[in-house]
Design a protein around this motif. Structure first.
Motif, PDB file in Angstrom:
ATOM      1  N   ALA A 186       0.837  -1.203   0.000  1.00 13.92           N
ATOM      2  CA  ALA A 186       0.000   0.000   0.000  1.00 13.92           C
ATOM      3  C   ALA A 186       0.870   1.251   0.000  1.00 13.92           C
ATOM      4  O   ALA A 186       0.638   2.196  -0.768  1.00 13.92           O
ATOM      5  N   GLU A 187       1.897   1.237   0.848  1.00 10.67           N
ATOM      6  CA  GLU A 187       2.775   2.402   0.943  1.00 10.67           C
ATOM      7  C   GLU A 187       3.467   2.661  -0.393  1.00 10.67           C
ATOM      8  O   GLU A 187       3.479   3.774  -0.896  1.00 10.67           O
ATOM      9  N   ARG A 188       4.024   1.602  -0.980  1.00  7.75           N
ATOM     10  CA  ARG A 188       4.730   1.752  -2.251  1.00  7.75           C
ATOM     11  C   ARG A 188       3.794   2.233  -3.367  1.00  7.75           C
ATOM     12  O   ARG A 188       4.170   3.030  -4.222  1.00  7.75           O
ATOM     13  N   ALA A 189       2.561   1.740  -3.318  1.00  7.20           N
ATOM     14  CA  ALA A 189       1.605   2.078  -4.389  1.00  7.20           C
ATOM     15  C   ALA A 189       0.943   3.437  -4.154  1.00  7.20           C
ATOM     16  O   ALA A 189       0.275   3.965  -5.056  1.00  7.20           O
ATOM     17  N   GLY A 190       1.129   3.991  -2.942  1.00  4.88           N
ATOM     18  CA  GLY A 190       0.451   5.245  -2.635  1.00  4.88           C
ATOM     19  C   GLY A 190      -1.057   5.065  -2.527  1.00  4.88           C
ATOM     20  O   GLY A 190      -1.846   5.926  -2.924  1.00  4.88           O
ATOM     21  N   VAL A 191      -1.453   3.928  -1.999  1.00  2.00           N
ATOM     22  CA  VAL A 191      -2.877   3.590  -1.872  1.00  2.00           C
ATOM     23  C   VAL A 191      -3.141   3.280  -0.407  1.00  2.00           C
ATOM     24  O   VAL A 191      -2.255   2.800   0.305  1.00  2.00           O
ATOM     25  N   ASN A 192      -4.350   3.586   0.063  1.00  2.00           N
ATOM     26  CA  ASN A 192      -4.689   3.293   1.445  1.00  2.00           C
ATOM     27  C   ASN A 192      -4.697   1.779   1.706  1.00  2.00           C
ATOM     28  O   ASN A 192      -5.237   1.018   0.908  1.00  2.00           O
ATOM     29  N   SER A 193      -4.105   1.384   2.834  1.00  2.00           N
ATOM     30  CA  SER A 193      -4.083  -0.045   3.182  1.00  2.00           C
ATOM     31  C   SER A 193      -5.478  -0.652   3.169  1.00  2.00           C
ATOM     32  O   SER A 193      -5.677  -1.781   2.720  1.00  2.00           O
ATOM     33  N   SER A 194      -6.451   0.098   3.687  1.00  2.00           N
ATOM     34  CA  SER A 194      -7.795  -0.476   3.808  1.00  2.00           C
ATOM     35  C   SER A 194      -8.371  -0.803   2.427  1.00  2.00           C
ATOM     36  O   SER A 194      -9.118  -1.773   2.277  1.00  2.00           O
ATOM     37  N   THR A 195      -7.997  -0.038   1.427  1.00  3.55           N
ATOM     38  CA  THR A 195      -8.445  -0.334   0.061  1.00  3.55           C
ATOM     39  C   THR A 195      -7.930  -1.701  -0.379  1.00  3.55           C
ATOM     40  O   THR A 195      -8.657  -2.506  -0.969  1.00  3.55           O
ATOM     41  N   ILE A 196      -6.656  -1.951  -0.063  1.00  3.48           N
ATOM     42  CA  ILE A 196      -6.048  -3.217  -0.477  1.00  3.48           C
ATOM     43  C   ILE A 196      -6.653  -4.382   0.293  1.00  3.48           C
ATOM     44  O   ILE A 196      -6.991  -5.417  -0.284  1.00  3.48           O
ATOM     45  N   TYR A 197      -6.817  -4.193   1.612  1.00  9.48           N
ATOM     46  CA  TYR A 197      -7.422  -5.275   2.402  1.00  9.48           C
ATOM     47  C   TYR A 197      -8.836  -5.581   1.918  1.00  9.48           C
ATOM     48  O   TYR A 197      -9.237  -6.738   1.821  1.00  9.48           O
ATOM     49  N   ARG A 198      -9.591  -4.528   1.605  1.00 10.20           N
ATOM     50  CA  ARG A 198     -10.971  -4.731   1.173  1.00 10.20           C
ATOM     51  C   ARG A 198     -10.998  -5.479  -0.164  1.00 10.20           C
ATOM     52  O   ARG A 198     -11.805  -6.352  -0.396  1.00 10.20           O
ATOM     53  N   ARG A 199     -10.105  -5.114  -1.048  1.00  6.94           N
ATOM     54  CA  ARG A 199     -10.184  -5.665  -2.411  1.00  6.94           C
ATOM     55  C   ARG A 199      -9.547  -7.047  -2.538  1.00  6.94           C
ATOM     56  O   ARG A 199     -10.045  -7.887  -3.241  1.00  6.94           O
ATOM     57  N   TRP A 200      -8.413  -7.246  -1.841  1.00  6.82           N
ATOM     58  CA  TRP A 200      -7.706  -8.529  -2.020  1.00  6.82           C
ATOM     59  C   TRP A 200      -7.704  -9.396  -0.761  1.00  6.82           C
ATOM     60  O   TRP A 200      -7.563 -10.596  -0.856  1.00  6.82           O
ATOM     61  N   GLY A 201      -7.795  -8.766   0.395  1.00  6.46           N
ATOM     62  CA  GLY A 201      -7.892  -9.546   1.633  1.00  6.46           C
ATOM     63  C   GLY A 201      -6.565 -10.061   2.163  1.00  6.46           C
ATOM     64  O   GLY A 201      -6.233  -9.830   3.318  1.00  6.46           O
ATOM     65  N   THR A 202      -5.826 -10.789   1.311  1.00  4.32           N
ATOM     66  CA  THR A 202      -4.549 -11.354   1.760  1.00  4.32           C
ATOM     67  C   THR A 202      -3.495 -11.144   0.672  1.00  4.32           C
ATOM     68  O   THR A 202      -3.827 -10.945  -0.501  1.00  4.32           O
ATOM     69  N   LEU A 203      -2.238 -11.229   1.098  1.00  5.92           N
ATOM     70  CA  LEU A 203      -1.158 -11.116   0.124  1.00  5.92           C
ATOM     71  C   LEU A 203      -1.247 -12.250  -0.898  1.00  5.92           C
ATOM     72  O   LEU A 203      -1.028 -12.043  -2.097  1.00  5.92           O
ATOM     73  N   ALA A 204      -1.595 -13.448  -0.415  1.00  4.02           N
ATOM     74  CA  ALA A 204      -1.699 -14.594  -1.336  1.00  4.02           C
ATOM     75  C   ALA A 204      -2.728 -14.304  -2.431  1.00  4.02           C
ATOM     76  O   ALA A 204      -2.502 -14.603  -3.607  1.00  4.02           O
TER      77      ALA A 204
END
Lengths: 194, 194
Positions: free
Chosen positions: A43-61
């Motif tokens: 999220a940090e590298r992409a400049g995107v909010n962490s919660s957006t990533i968790y909501r959309r993908w859930g896990t790194l896998a």
């Protein structure tokens, strides 16, 4: 293929976020290895909010599996109309995809020991592999090749399985020359489609 | 093989701890799946102090890899002196090991995305696989089989890789009959050792 999925709409905000997140994850995996990458770091590298990533993908896998799926849909070599050459080209390309930085990490993420994700990821991975080789076999059958082309299952056993096995186990000498020999040994046999 | 390693001394406290911890881990993996098992849970089930487990194995992946290694050393079918039958027996046994509850979880643990552990686990896993099939090929060569037996590398590509691939991807129909057909298609070919 379902190219109308809303998350794949080109140009939309959703597509931009996905591209940024994919790019950040690929870069981080190449730099650190998949085991050192976390969703907040992506999220940090992409400049995107962490919660957006968790909501959309859930896990790194799940994110890595999504990237693997996305990769598999672009860049496939065109068919030239000769069974052996087409199998070789698809196999060389499959090896190149697996061998690039993080390539096998993305495969590992798909076979991750996270039960629900894994089944989904495996089905998807196998479907993608099938889609690479099926057109080769279909066009050979339509051309009326003699002997008839092998089955997709035979291609999985004879070409795809050794490639994955060798990349997973880092067996030396698994290069383009090896792939062409592997395909040649298979297609050159009497009646692989028998 | 190094059968003199102190941790394998039969009857000692170390061996008893190992047996208890292995048994607990195998049971928990079969019950819950590897992703739901932790070292403290294994310790509790085994009646062993957590710190003992952490000191000896460090991570769950290392413990599962140790179990996989231990499994691979016992129960191999004896050689009967016929190349095809011996390859079939080793392959059927390999499939049975991979297919039993937790079998593929132990393989996954060995290829886990934990860099140092992974390289170690992979080398070990490949070494074990090689040790299963090498005696078959060596004795065939010593007998003076005609045609000469295939190389170990060919056995990996043609027998072992498809088995692992099919178990990882849960491809239906991967059973003993399939294994015998796989080996027959390989050994029955003209000059696999050419």
């Amino acid at each position: 293929m379902n190219t109308d999925a809303p998350t794949k709409r080109p140009g939309g905000r959703s597509a931009r976020v996905r591209a940024a997140v994919h790019g950040a994850a690929v870069a981080l995996v190449a730099e650190r290895g998949a085991d050192q990458v976390t969703l907040p770091a992506v999220a940090e590298r992409a400049g995107v909010n962490s919660s957006t990533i968790y909501r959309r993908w859930g896990t790194l896998a799940a994110l890595l599996a999504d990237i693997a799926q996305h990769r598999g849909e672009s860049g496939a070599p065109p068919l030239v109309g000769d069974l052996r050459t087409d199998l070789e080209n698809q196999a060389v390309w499959t090896l190149a995809e697996l061998s690039r930085p993080g390539g096998i990490a993305f495969f590992r993420a798909e076979v991750a020991p996270d039960v629900d994700d894994r089944h989904e990821g495996l089905r998807e991975c196998l479907r993608r592999v099938g889609e690479r080789f099926r057109p080769v076999l279909d066009t050979a059958r339509e051309r009326g090749d003699t002997p008839p082309p092998p089955s997709l299952e035979q291609v999985l056993d004879r070409i795809v399985a050794p490639l994955y096995f060798r990349v997973v186990f880092s067996i030396p000498g698994t290069d383009e020359a090896y792939v062409r020999e592997l395909v040649g040994g298979f297609v050159g046999e009497p009646g692989p489609g028998a």
